[in-house]
Design a protein around this motif. Structure first.
Motif, PDB file in Angstrom:
ATOM      1  N   ALA A  58      11.195 -10.663  27.797  1.00  0.00           N
ATOM      2  CA  ALA A  58      10.276 -10.902  26.684  1.00  0.00           C
ATOM      3  C   ALA A  58      10.888 -11.843  25.653  1.00  0.00           C
ATOM      4  N   SER A  59      12.176 -11.665  25.399  1.00  0.00           N
ATOM      5  CA  SER A  59      12.870 -12.514  24.420  1.00  0.00           C
ATOM      6  C   SER A  59      12.900 -13.971  24.875  1.00  0.00           C
ATOM      7  N   ARG A  60      13.191 -14.195  26.155  1.00  0.00           N
ATOM      8  CA  ARG A  60      13.234 -15.566  26.674  1.00  0.00           C
ATOM      9  C   ARG A  60      11.865 -16.238  26.581  1.00  0.00           C
ATOM     10  N   ALA A  61      10.808 -15.446  26.624  1.00  0.00           N
ATOM     11  CA  ALA A  61       9.452 -16.001  26.538  1.00  0.00           C
ATOM     12  C   ALA A  61       9.018 -16.236  25.094  1.00  0.00           C
ATOM     13  N   GLY A  62       9.848 -15.839  24.143  1.00  0.00           N
ATOM     14  CA  GLY A  62       9.536 -16.083  22.740  1.00  0.00           C
ATOM     15  C   GLY A  62       8.533 -15.119  22.136  1.00  0.00           C
ATOM     16  N   THR A  63       8.391 -13.945  22.719  1.00  0.00           N
ATOM     17  CA  THR A  63       7.437 -12.986  22.183  1.00  0.00           C
ATOM     18  C   THR A  63       8.071 -12.131  21.094  1.00  0.00           C
ATOM     19  N   LEU A  64       7.220 -11.484  20.328  1.00  0.00           N
ATOM     20  CA  LEU A  64       7.675 -10.490  19.368  1.00  0.00           C
ATOM     21  C   LEU A  64       7.865  -9.185  20.145  1.00  0.00           C
ATOM     22  N   ILE A  65       8.995  -8.520  19.934  1.00  0.00           N
ATOM     23  CA  ILE A  65       9.325  -7.328  20.714  1.00  0.00           C
ATOM     24  C   ILE A  65       9.474  -6.133  19.781  1.00  0.00           C
ATOM     25  N   ILE A  66       8.878  -5.018  20.183  1.00  0.00           N
ATOM     26  CA  ILE A  66       9.109  -3.775  19.463  1.00  0.00           C
ATOM     27  C   ILE A  66       9.707  -2.771  20.449  1.00  0.00           C
ATOM     28  N   PRO A  67      10.991  -2.401  20.259  1.00  0.00           N
ATOM     29  CA  PRO A  67      11.622  -1.424  21.154  1.00  0.00           C
ATOM     30  C   PRO A  67      11.177  -0.014  20.788  1.00  0.00           C
ATOM     31  N   LEU A  68      10.795   0.744  21.792  1.00  0.00           N
ATOM     32  CA  LEU A  68      10.277   2.085  21.579  1.00  0.00           C
ATOM     33  C   LEU A  68      10.956   3.059  22.536  1.00  0.00           C
ATOM     34  N   ASP A  69      10.771   4.334  22.282  1.00  0.00           N
ATOM     35  CA  ASP A  69      11.288   5.347  23.196  1.00  0.00           C
ATOM     36  C   ASP A  69      10.255   6.470  23.330  1.00  0.00           C
ATOM     37  N   PHE A  70       9.004   6.066  23.566  1.00  0.00           N
ATOM     38  CA  PHE A  70       7.910   7.030  23.653  1.00  0.00           C
ATOM     39  C   PHE A  70       7.646   7.489  25.086  1.00  0.00           C
ATOM     40  N   ALA A  78      -0.469   1.358  20.587  1.00  0.00           N
ATOM     41  CA  ALA A  78      -0.739   1.515  19.155  1.00  0.00           C
ATOM     42  C   ALA A  78       0.379   0.909  18.310  1.00  0.00           C
ATOM     43  N   ALA A  79       1.623   1.144  18.709  1.00  0.00           N
ATOM     44  CA  ALA A  79       2.761   0.600  17.948  1.00  0.00           C
ATOM     45  C   ALA A  79       2.799  -0.918  18.027  1.00  0.00           C
ATOM     46  N   GLY A  80       2.525  -1.470  19.201  1.00  0.00           N
ATOM     47  CA  GLY A  80       2.487  -2.920  19.334  1.00  0.00           C
ATOM     48  C   GLY A  80       1.381  -3.541  18.513  1.00  0.00           C
ATOM     49  N   THR A  81       0.239  -2.889  18.477  1.00  0.00           N
ATOM     50  CA  THR A  81      -0.886  -3.388  17.673  1.00  0.00           C
ATOM     51  C   THR A  81      -0.566  -3.317  16.193  1.00  0.00           C
ATOM     52  N   ALA A  82       0.036  -2.219  15.755  1.00  0.00           N
ATOM     53  CA  ALA A  82       0.402  -2.077  14.341  1.00  0.00           C
ATOM     54  C   ALA A  82       1.386  -3.160  13.920  1.00  0.00           C
ATOM     55  N   LEU A  83       2.365  -3.456  14.773  1.00  0.00           N
ATOM     56  CA  LEU A  83       3.315  -4.519  14.458  1.00  0.00           C
ATOM     57  C   LEU A  83       2.611  -5.868  14.377  1.00  0.00           C
ATOM     58  N   ALA A  84       1.688  -6.126  15.283  1.00  0.00           N
ATOM     59  CA  ALA A  84       0.955  -7.394  15.259  1.00  0.00           C
ATOM     60  C   ALA A  84       0.179  -7.548  13.956  1.00  0.00           C
ATOM     61  N   LEU A  85      -0.482  -6.488  13.524  1.00  0.00           N
ATOM     62  CA  LEU A  85      -1.279  -6.560  12.293  1.00  0.00           C
ATOM     63  C   LEU A  85      -0.388  -6.744  11.068  1.00  0.00           C
ATOM     64  N   ARG A  86       0.775  -6.079  11.066  1.00  0.00           N
ATOM     65  CA  ARG A  86       1.707  -6.263   9.946  1.00  0.00           C
ATOM     66  C   ARG A  86       2.238  -7.689   9.921  1.00  0.00           C
ATOM     67  N   THR A  87       2.538  -8.231  11.077  1.00  0.00           N
ATOM     68  CA  THR A  87       3.110  -9.571  11.155  1.00  0.00           C
ATOM     69  C   THR A  87       2.101 -10.635  10.746  1.00  0.00           C
ATOM     70  N   LEU A  88       0.879 -10.498  11.219  1.00  0.00           N
ATOM     71  CA  LEU A  88      -0.152 -11.478  10.885  1.00  0.00           C
ATOM     72  C   LEU A  88      -0.566 -11.373   9.425  1.00  0.00           C
ATOM     73  N   ASP A  89      -0.582 -10.154   8.889  1.00  0.00           N
ATOM     74  CA  ASP A  89      -0.868  -9.917   7.464  1.00  0.00           C
ATOM     75  C   ASP A  89      -2.175 -10.592   7.033  1.00  0.00           C
ATOM     76  N   LEU A  90      -3.232 -10.358   7.813  1.00  0.00           N
ATOM     77  CA  LEU A  90      -4.547 -10.899   7.508  1.00  0.00           C
ATOM     78  C   LEU A  90      -5.545  -9.754   7.355  1.00  0.00           C
ATOM     79  N   ASP A  91      -6.685 -10.079   6.769  1.00  0.00           N
ATOM     80  CA  ASP A  91      -7.782  -9.105   6.760  1.00  0.00           C
ATOM     81  C   ASP A  91      -8.089  -8.734   8.208  1.00  0.00           C
ATOM     82  N   PRO A  92      -8.168  -7.456   8.542  1.00  0.00           N
ATOM     83  CA  PRO A  92      -8.416  -7.062   9.936  1.00  0.00           C
ATOM     84  C   PRO A  92      -9.676  -7.672  10.541  1.00  0.00           C
TER      85      PRO A  92
END
Length: 248
Positions: A58-70, A78-92
């Motif tokens: 994922a890192s080599r592809a330049g993506t944003l990564i969230i490491p989890l242990d669920f 859900a965690a990946g979506t939450a990170l995306a929304l925080r990163t974009l910081d736009l009106d949903p």
């Protein structure tokens, strides 16, 4: 209706070093479609309980990564979506969340199609899948599956309609997603639960057979009760699978 200013592609992954690279390359191709020239596309890999090189891929592809242990697809999505929304910081209302899987390859027009649907006022797009890369011994089983899959919910007057739900081919406007509570913390069926919640809330849901996503026809599924398990049960029912010996 004004389309989203940004699209987030969220991909949960558990030990997917072998297939994730192809999945991300396909998403990258889809993100370069001319229709998305003015749309920001963010790709998030939710690396859940990975013990292999998934995060490196994922890192080599330049993506944003969230490491989890669920070890839980619903919580990972859900965690990946939450990170995306925080990163974009736009009106949903200005963000579209596209979902696929680490063992799947989206077609080149996948994101462009979802963007067009969002611009037409759809709150969610529910697509279909096609198996790929199966063991040749399973050819008859796969053909039977595809035939039955295509026949399910077929309506002569509405050829695009279908009853399927797959996290590998799903899209939703972020404000609708949040109003419905997002992905529940389920080990399987989180995609079905989200679509059911959207429907119960009266959101506009487009079910379409256009632009199916190709997903691995492996029988050793990462998510129990998911697509791979379905194929495994079908193979087992016709004597093509020994659960204790299958290397696929």
């Amino acid at each position: 209706m004004t389309g989203p200013a940004a699209m987030a592609v969220v991909i949960p992954a558990h030990n997917e070093e072998a297939l994730l690279g192809a999945a991300l390359a396909a998403v990258s191709r889809a993100a370069r479609h001319p229709a998305l020239a003015a749309t920001r596309v963010l790709v998030v890999v939710a690396a859940d309980a990975c013990t292999d090189a998934t995060r490196s891929v994922a890192s080599r592809a330049g993506t944003l990564i969230i490491p989890l242990d669920f070890r839980n697809p619903g919580r990972a999505r859900a965690a990946g979506t939450a990170l995306a929304l925080r990163t974009l910081d736009l009106d949903p209302s200005a963000v579209w969340i596209a979902s696929t899987d680490a063992d799947s390859e989206v077609p080149p027009r996948w994101l462009a199609h979802q963007l067009a649907c969002a611009e037409k006022g759809w709150d969610a797009v529910v697509g279909t899948v096609r198996p790929q890369g199966w063991n040749p011994a399973l050819t008859d089983v796969i053909r039977r599956h595809v035939r039955e899959y295509d026949e399910a919910g077929h309506h002569p007057g509405m050829p695009d309609l279908h009853p399927h739900v797959h996290g590998a081919n799903l899209g939703v406007r972020a404000d609708a997603y949040l109003r419905c509570g997002g992905y529940p913390a389920l080990a399987t069926g989180e995609d079905h639960a989200l679509v059911a919640a959207l429907k119960a809330s009266g959101h506009r849901i487009l079910r379409t057979r256009r632009f199916p996503v190709h997903t691995a026809a492996r029988l050793t599924a990462r998510a129990r009760g998911g697509y791979g398990d379905h194929l495994g049960r079908l193979a087992e029912s016709v004597g093509k699978l020994d659960r204790g010996a299958v290397p696929w």
